[in-house]
Scaffold this motif. Structure first.
Motif, PDB file in Angstrom:
ATOM      1  N   ARG A  94      -7.693  34.700  42.462  1.00 49.82           N
ATOM      2  CA  ARG A  94      -6.261  34.477  42.332  1.00 49.82           C
ATOM      3  C   ARG A  94      -5.673  34.367  43.734  1.00 49.82           C
ATOM      4  O   ARG A  94      -6.345  34.663  44.730  1.00 49.82           O
ATOM      5  N   THR A 144      -2.705  35.387  46.535  1.00 52.68           N
ATOM      6  CA  THR A 144      -1.771  36.434  46.913  1.00 52.68           C
ATOM      7  C   THR A 144      -0.958  35.945  48.107  1.00 52.68           C
ATOM      8  O   THR A 144      -1.463  35.182  48.940  1.00 52.68           O
ATOM      9  N   PHE A 204      -0.494  31.783  51.668  1.00 53.24           N
ATOM     10  CA  PHE A 204      -1.262  32.369  50.573  1.00 53.24           C
ATOM     11  C   PHE A 204      -2.722  32.443  50.985  1.00 53.24           C
ATOM     12  O   PHE A 204      -3.159  31.795  51.931  1.00 53.24           O
ATOM     13  N   SER A 210      -8.340  42.230  42.295  1.00 52.40           N
ATOM     14  CA  SER A 210      -7.976  43.007  43.481  1.00 52.40           C
ATOM     15  C   SER A 210      -6.579  43.593  43.342  1.00 52.40           C
ATOM     16  O   SER A 210      -5.727  43.070  42.620  1.00 52.40           O
ATOM     17  N   GLU A 252      -2.732  44.790  44.114  1.00 50.50           N
ATOM     18  CA  GLU A 252      -1.572  44.119  44.695  1.00 50.50           C
ATOM     19  C   GLU A 252      -1.315  44.654  46.102  1.00 50.50           C
ATOM     20  O   GLU A 252      -1.460  45.848  46.375  1.00 50.50           O
ATOM     21  N   THR A 253      -0.939  43.748  47.001  1.00 51.99           N
ATOM     22  CA  THR A 253      -0.683  44.128  48.390  1.00 51.99           C
ATOM     23  C   THR A 253       0.762  44.558  48.620  1.00 51.99           C
ATOM     24  O   THR A 253       1.081  45.144  49.651  1.00 51.99           O
ATOM     25  N   ASP A 288       3.190  42.369  48.947  1.00 55.00           N
ATOM     26  CA  ASP A 288       3.895  41.210  49.478  1.00 55.00           C
ATOM     27  C   ASP A 288       4.468  40.375  48.339  1.00 55.00           C
ATOM     28  O   ASP A 288       3.860  40.261  47.271  1.00 55.00           O
ATOM     29  N   TRP A 293       6.323  36.613  46.962  1.00 55.48           N
ATOM     30  CA  TRP A 293       6.427  35.189  47.246  1.00 55.48           C
ATOM     31  C   TRP A 293       7.844  34.868  47.711  1.00 55.48           C
ATOM     32  O   TRP A 293       8.809  35.491  47.263  1.00 55.48           O
TER      33      TRP A 293
END
Length: 507
Positions: free
Chosen positions: A378, A380, A391, A398, A400-401, A403, A405
């Motif tokens: 995916r 991110t 991106f 994985s 979520e960081t 960050d 969009w």
């Protein structure tokens, strides 16, 4: 069909020593040899690439090597440390690449990757990944895959390519031009064959076996059959000391798919009990099926997150049973989790009290084991205004960081890897195009929004100090929406070429 990988580390001993010494190791361009004692003599036991290019070789006296190369770096060999490090490398390969891995002393590994390559995008990508990862930590490597251990061993060492892939059922023809030294024969047999005029494997295969066996013994015929894949060569896999593992032996061999699936379920249930005792969840599962003819069939599955759900793991393994050839029957099954991670117990929550978050990891595991983990990902967000840098790809499951969009300007759903040049008619500096031509088709613009000005990232390279892009969202008469930009601000030639490009498509 069995597929075997041979990983060759041509300068294993010297590379390992350089990595061990770190900053105090000899410079890479300085020839390095390792010396060991054979009786009362000190002989060269390993040479690096620079020493090989200088004409040094394994087996020559150390004094002669020092006389031939001025400033030669000479260090004591550490064969025991080399062997231990090779075993550790085998454990690394076991967890990452294949369910059956063994050290192939003194300078390689052997792996049965049958049914496991799809997790890495195919055989060639898997081998390239091995070579690249080892190269990044200072080990030169070559890898080859074939239908037999002997053929893979030969191609890894006698074909000067980083990656060699011998097609399925093409091994017999592929080994014909290889030198006879590639057959893993003792030096005295190789010397004797050369005296008789034999140089290539194909020349030996054309000769009757009886005279060769009478003169050189059965070893020559055995190595020929192993290389051609006519004689099985079992691999005894290395096992981690702390691996969670269960096994089941059968008094009578089994072969029916339904019977295998039933016992897979029982093994998974026992394995999950062991994982729960240690507080682990499986990330890799290896099912080894030992046949009565001394061959081993293997199934490897992976999970995106630590798992110890019996039904889920059983289904992943049973989906692969059709790839197993039971031969004349299976007498032993062994299930292990070579890669496991901590998994805390979860409290069951009533849906009347709290709604559970959607969990798609089961779907990710199913797709990943069918098409390959590398093909499932995916996007991110990355903190960057430049669209192609905003991106990156990450694993499908994985975390979520945090960050987000960008929401101040919409971004196209489909972004081209390389912006495509277009011909556009527009008033400079701030007006959108009235029309543009892409792939020979002229499109009249009905609606447009913009410009959105994007500046270059000056901290990355000097060329972006003054670089500017003006992006427009446009819609043609057919209702199709495009994301285009002009390179430059429309006035100053230093900011860009003022040419137009198509960067993405909406919808």
């Amino acid at each position: 069909m069995q597929r075997v990988v041979s990983l060759f580390l041509p300068s294993w001993s010297t590379d390992r020593l350089r990595r061990k010494l770190g900053d105090v190791s000899p410079p890479p361009d300085k020839p390095l040899v390792l010396v060991g004692r054979h009786g009362n003599r000190r002989l060269v036991t390993a040479v690096d690439r620079a020493a090989t290019e200088a004409g040094l070789r394994v087996g020559m006296p150390a004094t002669k090597a020092q006389a031939l190369v001025q400033g030669l770096a000479v260090m004591d060999a550490e064969p025991e440390a080399d062997a231990q490090a090779l075993d550790r490398l085998a454990l690394w390969a076991l967890r990452r690449y294949a369910p059956i891995v063994a050290a192939d002393p003194p300078d390689g590994l052997v792996m049965d990757t049958t049914g496991a390559d799809h997790l890495h995008g195919g055989e060639r990508l898997m081998l390239a990944d091995m070579v690249e990862r080892l190269g990044k930590v200072g080990f030169s490597a070559r890898a080859a895959i074939a239908d037999s251990w002997g053929a893979a061993h030969a191609f890894a060492r006698y074909v000067r390519q980083a990656v060699s892939v011998v097609a399925v059922n093409a091994t017999c023809d592929a080994i014909l031009p290889l030198p006879i030294a590639a057959l893993r024969l003792p030096d005295e047999i190789v010397s004797g064959l050369r005296v008789l005029g034999f140089d290539r494997v194909g020349e030996l295969l054309q000769q009757p076996r009886a005279p060769l066996a009478l003169r050189f013994g059965p070893e020559l015929g055995r190595r020929l059959d192993q290389a051609a894949g006519r004689l099985a060569e079992p691999i005894e896999p290395v096992r981690p000391v702390d691996v969670v593992e269960v096994r089941r032996a059968f008094g009578e061999p089994i072969s029916a798919a339904e019977t295998i699936a039933r016992y897979v379920g029982k093994l998974v249930q026992a394995l999950c009990v062991g994982l729960e005792t240690k507080g682990f969840g499986a990330r890799r599962l290896d099912l080894l099926l030992y046949r009565v003819d001394n061959r081993v069939e293997a199934i490897r599955v992976g999970t995106a997150l630590p798992v110890r759900d019996v039904k889920r793991l059983t289904r992943l393994l049973c989906d692969k049973i059709e790839t197993v050839d039971p031969g004349f029957g299976i007498e032993l099954m062994r299930l292990s989790a070579p890669l496991a991670e901590s998994l805390a117990p979860r409290q069951t929550v009533s849906s009347l009290i709290e709604q559970r978050d959607a969990d798609i990891s089961d779907l990710i595991d199913t797709l990943g084991n069918r098409v390959g983990e590398e093909k499932l990902y995916r996007f991110t967000p990355v903190a960057s205004d430049v669209p192609e840098r905003s991106f990156r790809r990450v694993a499908a499951a994985s975390a979520e960081t945090g960050d987000a969009w960008p929401d101040h300007w919409p971004r196209s759903a489909r972004l081209f890897t390389v912006p495509e040049p277009i011909e556009a008619i527009a008033l400079l500096p701030d007006h959108p195009p009235a029309s543009f031509t892409w792939k020979g088709i002229r499109r009249r613009i009905k609606r447009a929004d913009g410009p959105e000005r994007v500046f270059g990232e000056w901290w990355k390279r000097d060329a972006e100090l003054t670089a500017v892009r003006d992006y427009f969202q446009v819609e043609d008469e057919a209702g199709e929406r495009f994301w285009i930009y002009r390179a430059g601000d429309g006035e100053d030639a230093a900011t860009g070429s003022h040419r137009w490009f198509l960067h993405g498509i909406f919808g």
